[in-house]
Design a protein around this motif. Structure first.
Motif, PDB file in Angstrom:
ATOM      1  N   GLY A   1       0.842  -1.382   0.252  1.00 26.43           N
ATOM      2  CA  GLY A   1       0.073  -0.683   0.071  1.00 26.43           C
ATOM      3  C   GLY A   1       0.900   0.846  -0.344  1.00 26.43           C
ATOM      4  O   GLY A   1       0.269   2.298  -0.906  1.00 26.43           O
ATOM      5  N   ARG A   2       2.120   0.946   0.499  1.00 21.49           N
ATOM      6  CA  ARG A   2       2.921   2.732   0.798  1.00 21.49           C
ATOM      7  C   ARG A   2       3.337   2.884  -0.550  1.00 21.49           C
ATOM      8  O   ARG A   2       4.493   4.058  -0.417  1.00 21.49           O
ATOM      9  N   HIS A   3       4.158   1.283  -0.927  1.00 23.29           N
ATOM     10  CA  HIS A   3       4.668   1.972  -2.443  1.00 23.29           C
ATOM     11  C   HIS A   3       4.097   1.715  -3.845  1.00 23.29           C
ATOM     12  O   HIS A   3       4.857   0.924  -4.805  1.00 23.29           O
ATOM     13  N   SER A   4       2.435   1.638  -3.843  1.00 22.14           N
ATOM     14  CA  SER A   4       2.055   1.381  -5.044  1.00 22.14           C
ATOM     15  C   SER A   4       1.802   2.836  -5.126  1.00 22.14           C
ATOM     16  O   SER A   4       1.137   3.800  -4.779  1.00 22.14           O
ATOM     17  N   VAL A   5       1.334   3.044  -6.794  1.00 22.25           N
ATOM     18  CA  VAL A   5       0.399   4.212  -7.103  1.00 22.25           C
ATOM     19  C   VAL A   5      -0.686   3.559  -7.341  1.00 22.25           C
ATOM     20  O   VAL A   5      -0.004   2.630  -8.510  1.00 22.25           O
ATOM     21  N   ASP A   6      -2.089   3.912  -7.039  1.00 14.77           N
ATOM     22  CA  ASP A   6      -2.725   2.778  -8.419  1.00 14.77           C
ATOM     23  C   ASP A   6      -3.538   3.532  -8.616  1.00 14.77           C
ATOM     24  O   ASP A   6      -4.001   5.422  -8.365  1.00 14.77           O
ATOM     25  N   VAL A   7      -3.706   2.977  -9.875  1.00 17.27           N
ATOM     26  CA  VAL A   7      -4.818   3.452 -11.144  1.00 17.27           C
ATOM     27  C   VAL A   7      -5.939   2.897 -11.656  1.00 17.27           C
ATOM     28  O   VAL A   7      -5.723   1.714 -11.185  1.00 17.27           O
ATOM     29  N   LEU A   8      -6.948   3.393 -11.722  1.00 12.49           N
ATOM     30  CA  LEU A   8      -9.094   2.587 -12.466  1.00 12.49           C
ATOM     31  C   LEU A   8      -8.113   2.820 -13.276  1.00 12.49           C
ATOM     32  O   LEU A   8      -8.044   4.058 -14.626  1.00 12.49           O
ATOM     33  N   ALA A   9      -8.444   1.276 -14.642  1.00  9.15           N
ATOM     34  CA  ALA A   9      -9.249   1.318 -15.718  1.00  9.15           C
ATOM     35  C   ALA A   9     -10.386   1.282 -16.227  1.00  9.15           C
ATOM     36  O   ALA A   9     -10.338   0.078 -15.215  1.00  9.15           O
ATOM     37  N   MET A  10     -10.532   2.166 -16.382  1.00  9.39           N
ATOM     38  CA  MET A  10     -12.253   1.816 -16.582  1.00  9.39           C
ATOM     39  C   MET A  10     -12.427   1.639 -18.402  1.00  9.39           C
ATOM     40  O   MET A  10     -11.901   2.701 -18.885  1.00  9.39           O
ATOM     41  N   SER A  11     -13.439   1.269 -18.706  1.00 12.65           N
ATOM     42  CA  SER A  11     -13.819   0.569 -19.983  1.00 12.65           C
ATOM     43  C   SER A  11     -15.534   0.882 -20.050  1.00 12.65           C
ATOM     44  O   SER A  11     -15.904   0.023 -19.288  1.00 12.65           O
ATOM     45  N   GLU A  12     -16.174   0.716 -20.944  1.00 14.13           N
ATOM     46  CA  GLU A  12     -17.377   0.464 -21.057  1.00 14.13           C
ATOM     47  C   GLU A  12     -17.456  -0.750 -20.977  1.00 14.13           C
ATOM     48  O   GLU A  12     -17.209  -1.702 -21.362  1.00 14.13           O
ATOM     49  N   ASP A  13     -19.168  -1.057 -20.357  1.00 13.43           N
ATOM     50  CA  ASP A  13     -20.121  -2.241 -20.319  1.00 13.43           C
ATOM     51  C   ASP A  13     -20.431  -2.417 -21.373  1.00 13.43           C
ATOM     52  O   ASP A  13     -21.768  -1.169 -21.128  1.00 13.43           O
ATOM     53  N   THR A  14     -21.009  -3.460 -22.140  1.00 11.09           N
ATOM     54  CA  THR A  14     -21.816  -2.645 -23.169  1.00 11.09           C
ATOM     55  C   THR A  14     -22.987  -3.703 -22.825  1.00 11.09           C
ATOM     56  O   THR A  14     -23.285  -5.421 -21.948  1.00 11.09           O
ATOM     57  N   PRO A  15     -24.931  -3.536 -23.115  1.00  7.97           N
ATOM     58  CA  PRO A  15     -25.197  -3.718 -22.171  1.00  7.97           C
ATOM     59  C   PRO A  15     -26.376  -5.275 -23.044  1.00  7.97           C
ATOM     60  O   PRO A  15     -26.033  -5.995 -23.818  1.00  7.97           O
ATOM     61  N   ASP A  16     -26.307  -6.261 -21.959  1.00  9.71           N
ATOM     62  CA  ASP A  16     -26.708  -7.789 -22.726  1.00  9.71           C
ATOM     63  C   ASP A  16     -27.805  -8.181 -21.890  1.00  9.71           C
ATOM     64  O   ASP A  16     -28.310  -7.592 -20.911  1.00  9.71           O
ATOM     65  N   PRO A  17     -29.106  -7.875 -23.030  1.00  8.01           N
ATOM     66  CA  PRO A  17     -30.524  -8.699 -22.488  1.00  8.01           C
ATOM     67  C   PRO A  17     -30.551  -9.530 -21.803  1.00  8.01           C
ATOM     68  O   PRO A  17     -31.226  -9.607 -20.062  1.00  8.01           O
ATOM     69  N   ASP A  18     -29.462 -10.760 -21.508  1.00  7.52           N
ATOM     70  CA  ASP A  18     -29.502 -12.056 -20.348  1.00  7.52           C
ATOM     71  C   ASP A  18     -28.447 -11.221 -19.126  1.00  7.52           C
ATOM     72  O   ASP A  18     -28.441 -12.289 -17.953  1.00  7.52           O
ATOM     73  N   SER A  19     -27.683 -10.262 -18.890  1.00 13.20           N
ATOM     74  CA  SER A  19     -27.326  -9.701 -17.833  1.00 13.20           C
ATOM     75  C   SER A  19     -28.592  -8.530 -17.060  1.00 13.20           C
ATOM     76  O   SER A  19     -29.074  -8.007 -17.681  1.00 13.20           O
ATOM     77  N   ARG A  20     -28.668  -9.945 -15.987  1.00 17.05           N
ATOM     78  CA  ARG A  20     -29.987  -8.799 -15.065  1.00 17.05           C
ATOM     79  C   ARG A  20     -30.530  -9.731 -13.711  1.00 17.05           C
ATOM     80  O   ARG A  20     -29.630 -10.260 -13.270  1.00 17.05           O
ATOM     81  N   VAL A  21     -30.808  -8.353 -12.678  1.00 14.78           N
ATOM     82  CA  VAL A  21     -30.826  -9.092 -11.532  1.00 14.78           C
ATOM     83  C   VAL A  21     -32.654  -9.405 -12.294  1.00 14.78           C
ATOM     84  O   VAL A  21     -33.694  -9.015 -12.186  1.00 14.78           O
ATOM     85  N   ARG A  22     -33.227 -10.313 -11.058  1.00 14.84           N
ATOM     86  CA  ARG A  22     -34.253 -11.191 -10.869  1.00 14.84           C
ATOM     87  C   ARG A  22     -34.648 -11.936  -9.456  1.00 14.84           C
ATOM     88  O   ARG A  22     -33.894 -11.456  -9.070  1.00 14.84           O
TER      89      ARG A  22
END
Ligand code: FAD
Length: 510
Positions: free
Chosen positions: A369-390
């Protein structure tokens, strides 16, 4: 015993970014606004900034359990408090780019167009930035949409981050100050305590929905906030046309809350669950769900943390989230599908690392934690009709998440790792954030022009119900590759302005 009934002119369900923005627009119109929030005020206590309490003990996370697609139970990274998830957010307040509202593909998967364009949201983005006190500097981000200056000057980099910006620049990149909603600077409340992203702020410095939007509204006589008031379902009239009431569980008792207008903003996953749970004879698949899309197209972004290590350099940065890079937002050279945003993660501490890797010894996690520089790589997530909450068997929640564009994100991450090696980090460790902490959840109650393929119109009104609006991240047709909160706020302010206009023309019936 008869159920207690409460009446209001406008009921807003959820006090996060979306709900508080609509309340902001409608306060002072003469309407009696009732905000129903399942959580309470987040206590201000030393544990707010204790990584052991927040991460290892999950002190503030919900105790409810959801199921993954394989049937395994887990405690999701969901937070139910006044102000919603902004109590814990990382304060990155980005506008989406002009192209994010247009259709595109990623490795052949469609990212659909929005029924609104950047120009529709631009004035509301400006208002949202003002409300949240966003700090930034325009003119440096190569993908920046047309805009005026930020309300406040950018937060200056600390030395390690300034050096990193310089090294990115030497590689031909265009680093820029990340837009951030922190009250930092002369007279500001921020004390650079070292905990921000994923922690609640003890000093009122984080620009969260409670501090910046809701608290000032509560002084208003017509705005009432009911805490610990969980909406279990919406109730429609016999024809299934108008919503007549919300059923609310408060302190073990059920209440009925009636109003001519309902604004649902319980977060993308919970709003979908409320709509599905509201199935009735006239709407057998759930409220606002003639299209069958409610609960589907769940997106969360591809989020990969990269710990860039230099064993010889200690990183004592308190607030790293001042830097971002968008040079690859429209694609890598020769691979336009591999794309995304790069921004700094919050200050990573040993207990956070040990939450993900419990077998790691504490001294090693602290050293990393003390010796790292922390980067977030973020990409788009495309919508899938079967990706769901039910809902299974009545009320068990299943999240069957199917991210779209994972391979393209992987190519993007490999490129970013190469960049980090070139700017002086011989070792770059990689960690993916999954759906168990659905921090950027969106898409489950999508808006669109066609009622056959969307639940809401371009003003977030349910196609099926004239007096129901949904203004949380559920309305996103696509996810872009930037943090969602400012876009939720901008569209909710736009919807709120529309409702205010309706009240002005129609009187209290609107
Ligand atoms: C750790 C973390 C870091 C993040 N960092 C960033 C960032 O830097 N920038 C950014 O843009 N975004 C960030 N996000 C995401 C951002 O916080 C969310 O996108 C945003 O807050 C969502 O707002 P919302 O109004 O859609 O929903 P929510 O914030 O989820 O608000 C919904 C509200 O409804 C309440 N509720 C839920 N169910 C019910 C019910 N049945 N009845 C009544 N009330 C209910 C909830 O308690 C909550 O208060 C982060 C999220 C997390 C968790």
């Amino acid at each position: 015993m008869a159920m207690q009934t409460i009446r209001a002119d406008i009921v807003i369900i959820g006090s996060g970014v979306g709900g508080s923005a609509v309340a902001h627009q409608l306060a002072g119109t003469g309407a009696r606004i009732l905000i129903l929030e399942r959580g309470d005020f987040l206590p201000n206590e030393p544990q707010n900034s204790d990584a052991e309490a927040v991460f290892r003990q999950a002190r503030y996370r919900t105790r409810e359990e959801w199921l993954d697609a394989g049937g395994a139970r887990y405690r999701p990274g969901q937070y139910y408090y006044v102000g919603g998830h902004t109590k814990f957010y990382g304060t990155a307040m980005f506008r989406f780019r002009v192209q994010d509202f247009e259709a595109t593909t990623i490795d052949g998967a469609l990212s659909p167009a929005w029924p609104v364009g950047y120009q529709d949201l631009a004035p509301h983005y400006a208002e949202a930035e003002r409300l949240y006190g966003v700090r930034g500097q325009s003119g440096l981000d190569p993908t920046e949409p047309p805009r005026a200056a930020f309300p406040h000057a950018a937060i200056p980099h600390e030395p390690t981050i300034a050096a990193l910006a310089g090294r990115f620049g030497a590689q031909g990149l265009h680093p820029f100050p990340m837009p951030s909603a922190v009250d930092f600077g002369d007279g500001g409340a921020c004390r650079r305590c070292g905990t921000c992203d994923a922690f609640a702020c003890r000093f009122g410095a984080k620009g969260d929905a409670e501090t910046r939007v809701l608290r000032p509204l509560l002084a208003h006589p017509d705005v009432r906030l009911e805490r610990r008031a969980e909406v279990t379902r919406l109730i429609a009239d016999e024809r299934g046309h108008r919503i007549v009431a919300a059923e609310v569980r408060r302190d073990g008792a059920l209440l009925r809350v009636e109003a001519p207008l309902f604004v649902l903003s319980a977060g993308a996953i919970n709003s979908a669950l409320i709509l599905l749970r509201s199935a009735c004879e006239a709407a057998p698949d759930g409220i606002a769900n003639r299209s069958g899309v409610v609960g589907r197209h769940l997106m969360n972004h591809h989020l990969t943390g990269l710990m860039a290590m230099n064993p010889l350099a200690r990183n004592d940065t308190k607030f790293p989230k001042t830097l971002s890079v968008n040079d690859f937002y429209d694609g890598l050279p020769g691979d336009s599908d591999a794309r995304g945003n790069i921004q700094m993660l919050g200050n990573i501490q040993g207990p956070m690392i040990r939450t993900a890797y419990p077998a790691m010894p504490g001294f090693l996690a602290d050293w990393l934690g003390r010796h790292s520089v922390d980067v977030l790589a973020m990409s788009e997530d495309t919508p899938d009709p079967d990706s769901r909450v039910r809902l299974l068997d009545g009320d068990r929640v299943e999240v069957d998440y199917r991210p779209g564009g994972a391979r393209a994100h992987d190519r993007f991450v490999r490129h970013v790792k190469g960049v980090l090696r070139r700017v002086g980090f011989p070792v770059v460790l990689r960690h993916g954030f999954g759906i168990q902490a659905p921090s950027h959840q969106c898409g489950t109650v999508r808006m669109g022009d066609d009622p056959a393929t969307s639940a809401l119109n371009a003003l977030c009104r349910a196609h099926d119900h004239p007096n129901l609006y949904v203004v949380d991240g559920g309305f996103f047709p696509s996810s872009a590759a930037l943090n969602p909160a400012l876009t939720i706020a901008a569209q909710a302010l736009r919807v709120g302005a529309h409702l205010r206009g309706m009240r002005a023309t129609l009187g209290h019936a609107a």
